[in-house]
Every structure is written in C-alpha cells, then in structure tokens.
Write a protein that holds these residues in place. Structure first.
Motif, PDB file in Angstrom:
ATOM      1  N   VAL A 258       2.169  -6.957  -4.757  1.00  0.00           N
ATOM      2  CA  VAL A 258       1.775  -6.950  -3.336  1.00  0.00           C
ATOM      3  C   VAL A 258       2.979  -6.546  -2.501  1.00  0.00           C
ATOM      4  CG1 VAL A 258       1.017  -8.330  -1.360  1.00  0.00           C
ATOM      5  CG2 VAL A 258      -0.058  -8.675  -3.587  1.00  0.00           C
ATOM      6  N   LEU A 259       4.114  -7.207  -2.742  1.00  0.00           N
ATOM      7  CA  LEU A 259       5.320  -6.897  -1.970  1.00  0.00           C
ATOM      8  C   LEU A 259       5.806  -5.475  -2.223  1.00  0.00           C
ATOM      9  CD1 LEU A 259       7.201 -10.285  -2.297  1.00  0.00           C
ATOM     10  CD2 LEU A 259       6.018  -9.392  -0.293  1.00  0.00           C
ATOM     11  N   ASP A 260       5.657  -4.993  -3.452  1.00  0.00           N
ATOM     12  CA  ASP A 260       6.081  -3.633  -3.784  1.00  0.00           C
ATOM     13  C   ASP A 260       5.193  -2.584  -3.118  1.00  0.00           C
ATOM     14  OD1 ASP A 260       7.863  -1.849  -5.212  1.00  0.00           O
ATOM     15  OD2 ASP A 260       6.099  -1.332  -6.429  1.00  0.00           O
ATOM     16  N   SER A 261       3.959  -2.946  -2.755  1.00  0.00           N
ATOM     17  CA  SER A 261       3.075  -1.996  -2.077  1.00  0.00           C
ATOM     18  C   SER A 261       3.477  -1.796  -0.618  1.00  0.00           C
ATOM     19  CB  SER A 261       1.614  -2.448  -2.175  1.00  0.00           C
ATOM     20  OG  SER A 261       1.386  -3.592  -1.373  1.00  0.00           O
ATOM     21  N   LEU A 262       4.340  -2.692  -0.102  1.00  0.00           N
ATOM     22  CA  LEU A 262       4.820  -2.591   1.267  1.00  0.00           C
ATOM     23  C   LEU A 262       6.159  -1.869   1.311  1.00  0.00           C
ATOM     24  CD1 LEU A 262       2.656  -4.845   1.544  1.00  0.00           C
ATOM     25  CD2 LEU A 262       4.149  -5.915   3.208  1.00  0.00           C
ATOM     26  N   ALA A 263       6.413  -1.184   2.407  1.00  0.00           N
ATOM     27  CA  ALA A 263       7.711  -0.564   2.649  1.00  0.00           C
ATOM     28  C   ALA A 263       8.769  -1.666   2.756  1.00  0.00           C
ATOM     29  CB  ALA A 263       7.657   0.263   3.938  1.00  0.00           C
ATOM     30  N   ALA A 264      10.018  -1.301   2.704  1.00  0.00           N
ATOM     31  CA  ALA A 264      11.112  -2.288   2.729  1.00  0.00           C
ATOM     32  C   ALA A 264      11.009  -3.236   3.923  1.00  0.00           C
ATOM     33  CB  ALA A 264      12.456  -1.574   2.732  1.00  0.00           C
ATOM     34  N   ASN A 265      10.573  -2.743   5.063  1.00  0.00           N
ATOM     35  CA  ASN A 265      10.429  -3.571   6.251  1.00  0.00           C
ATOM     36  C   ASN A 265       8.951  -3.851   6.562  1.00  0.00           C
ATOM     37  OD1 ASN A 265       9.768  -0.983   6.989  1.00  0.00           O
ATOM     38  ND2 ASN A 265      10.902  -1.000   8.915  1.00  0.00           N
ATOM     39  N   GLY A 266       8.083  -3.690   5.554  1.00  0.00           N
ATOM     40  CA  GLY A 266       6.645  -3.877   5.748  1.00  0.00           C
ATOM     41  C   GLY A 266       6.288  -5.321   6.073  1.00  0.00           C
ATOM     42  N   THR A 267       5.239  -5.502   6.896  1.00  0.00           N
ATOM     43  CA  THR A 267       4.828  -6.837   7.332  1.00  0.00           C
ATOM     44  C   THR A 267       3.337  -7.056   7.163  1.00  0.00           C
ATOM     45  OG1 THR A 267       4.465  -6.147   9.627  1.00  0.00           O
ATOM     46  CG2 THR A 267       6.679  -6.971   9.045  1.00  0.00           C
ATOM     47  N   TYR A 268       2.990  -8.337   7.100  1.00  0.00           N
ATOM     48  CA  TYR A 268       1.598  -8.786   7.031  1.00  0.00           C
ATOM     49  C   TYR A 268       1.419  -9.858   8.096  1.00  0.00           C
ATOM     50  CZ  TYR A 268      -2.535 -11.313   5.570  1.00  0.00           C
ATOM     51  OH  TYR A 268      -3.761 -11.914   5.568  1.00  0.00           O
ATOM     52  N   THR A 269       0.318  -9.821   8.812  1.00  0.00           N
ATOM     53  CA  THR A 269      -0.007 -10.868   9.775  1.00  0.00           C
ATOM     54  C   THR A 269      -1.514 -11.066   9.816  1.00  0.00           C
ATOM     55  OG1 THR A 269       0.372 -11.660  12.025  1.00  0.00           O
ATOM     56  CG2 THR A 269      -0.150  -9.342  11.793  1.00  0.00           C
ATOM     57  N   ASP A 270      -1.923 -12.306  10.089  1.00  0.00           N
ATOM     58  CA  ASP A 270      -3.344 -12.627  10.267  1.00  0.00           C
ATOM     59  C   ASP A 270      -3.437 -13.845  11.185  1.00  0.00           C
ATOM     60  OD1 ASP A 270      -3.387 -15.126   8.802  1.00  0.00           O
ATOM     61  OD2 ASP A 270      -3.667 -14.060   6.927  1.00  0.00           O
ATOM     62  N   PRO A 271      -4.647 -14.306  11.523  1.00  0.00           N
ATOM     63  CA  PRO A 271      -4.783 -15.429  12.457  1.00  0.00           C
ATOM     64  C   PRO A 271      -4.148 -16.740  11.991  1.00  0.00           C
ATOM     65  CG  PRO A 271      -6.863 -14.265  12.277  1.00  0.00           C
ATOM     66  CD  PRO A 271      -5.960 -13.698  11.221  1.00  0.00           C
ATOM     67  N   THR A 272      -3.844 -16.880  10.706  1.00  0.00           N
ATOM     68  CA  THR A 272      -3.280 -18.140  10.212  1.00  0.00           C
ATOM     69  C   THR A 272      -1.756 -18.101  10.047  1.00  0.00           C
ATOM     70  OG1 THR A 272      -3.500 -17.575   7.858  1.00  0.00           O
ATOM     71  CG2 THR A 272      -5.411 -18.611   8.938  1.00  0.00           C
ATOM     72  N   THR A 273      -1.143 -16.939  10.258  1.00  0.00           N
ATOM     73  CA  THR A 273       0.306 -16.839  10.102  1.00  0.00           C
ATOM     74  C   THR A 273       0.985 -17.040  11.459  1.00  0.00           C
ATOM     75  OG1 THR A 273       0.378 -14.434  10.410  1.00  0.00           O
ATOM     76  CG2 THR A 273       0.075 -15.234   8.155  1.00  0.00           C
ATOM     77  N   PRO A 274       2.233 -17.518  11.449  1.00  0.00           N
ATOM     78  CA  PRO A 274       2.931 -17.731  12.715  1.00  0.00           C
ATOM     79  C   PRO A 274       3.386 -16.430  13.377  1.00  0.00           C
ATOM     80  CG  PRO A 274       4.381 -18.259  10.877  1.00  0.00           C
ATOM     81  CD  PRO A 274       3.027 -17.965  10.302  1.00  0.00           C
TER      82      PRO A 274
END
Length: 173
Positions: A22-38
């Motif tokens: 999962v982390l490797d599918s993101l760019a070096a500075n890639g991010t994930y956010t959703d309604p449950t994350t701060p």
C-alpha cells in the motif's frame, strides 16, 4: 503506469493485507485521508492506520463498484468495504458483527504513483453496524465517562445507615 493501473495496485495491496505494498503504491510524499483520520496520513502514521483496520477487521476487503478517470492523472473509485469485527476496534472488544461500508476514493497520481487518496464515506456507518452509539458533542465538553449505581431494598422502614451518591464528571481533552 496509467492512473487505472496505479489505483488497481493500491486496492490490490489493501485486499492482500500488504501494508508495504500500500505504502509503495504511493509517491514518496503521498498521503491518505478520510473522515476518520485527523488529517492526511503518510509513512508510519498511515501504516499504523492500515494495520489497525486489519486488526479490527482481519477479513477486510474492497470491492470496486465503478471507477473513472477524471483527467489530469485523477481517478474516482466507488467501492464497498466488507469485513467482520473480530479484533479490537477503537479500543473496544470485538463484536463479531459483519460490516459493509459504501464509499468513494478520489485518487491523484504523478503519472506512476499515487500522490493523494481522499476517501469519502459515512464515518458513523461502521460504529452503527457494530451496535455502538455515536455521540456528537463539542471537543471542549467531552468525552464523558459514565459509571453505574445500585439500589438495594431491605424491607425495613427505618432510616438507612448508608447511602450512595452518583456523580457525572466531564473529562476534558
């Protein structure tokens, strides 16, 4: 790599329960956010979020309902997440109940890797399906802690020799 391939790689890694992928599918500075994350998560914070979900729902899986490129290296994906709560969820004991959550991710790529994943879903759907209450209150007021009280009747008509008082204490952040 096309945006479709990047998204497929991302969802396949979730379904394989492979946090490194999962982390490797993101760019070096890639991010994930959703309604449950701060806020946007990346790196070790994202890994901890992912592993926490898998611990609570070891059979968690995403089914892609539909997806479409929206231009400029972006993709919208509608999904159904399914899982059974057999591990601790937000510090609570497992319920053994299955959940189904409908949502959508909007994915932006740099041409080969994912720069951002922004997820949208009803943040209260999973707790409701697990039989949990959702209490909405201002941050400065809660959370609340509740105890219990007991009443015992002896049948005597004389004044009691002891009594208990129940108090409610608001616990601030």
């Amino acid at each position: 790599m096309s945006v479709q391939e990047a998204a497929r790689r991302y969802f396949d890694a979730w379904n394989a329960r492979d946090a490194d992928a999962v982390l490797d599918s993101l760019a070096a500075n890639g991010t994930y956010t959703d309604p449950t994350t701060p806020g946007p998560l990346s790196g070790d914070d994202l890994r901890a979020h992912i592993i926490g979900l898998w611990q609570a729902f070891p059979d968690l899986a995403f089914e892609i309902v539909s997806q479409a490129e929206t231009g400029g290296g972006r993709l919208a994906a509608e999904w159904l997440m399914r899982g059974t709560n057999t591990g601790s969820f937000r510090g609570l004991p497992p319920t053994g109940k299955p959940v189904v959550l409908a949502g959508a991710d909007f994915i932006s790529t740099d041409g080969s890797k994912i720069e951002t994943v922004t997820g949208y879903f009803d943040g209260g759907a999973v707790p409701r399906q697990l039989g949990l209450q959702i209490i909405v209150q201002p941050y400065q007021v809660g959370p609340f802690g509740f105890g219990y009280s007991v009443q015992v009747q002896s049948g005597r008509r004389s004044a009691p020799g002891a009594m208990a008082i129940t108090t409610l204490n608001a616990i601030g952040n």
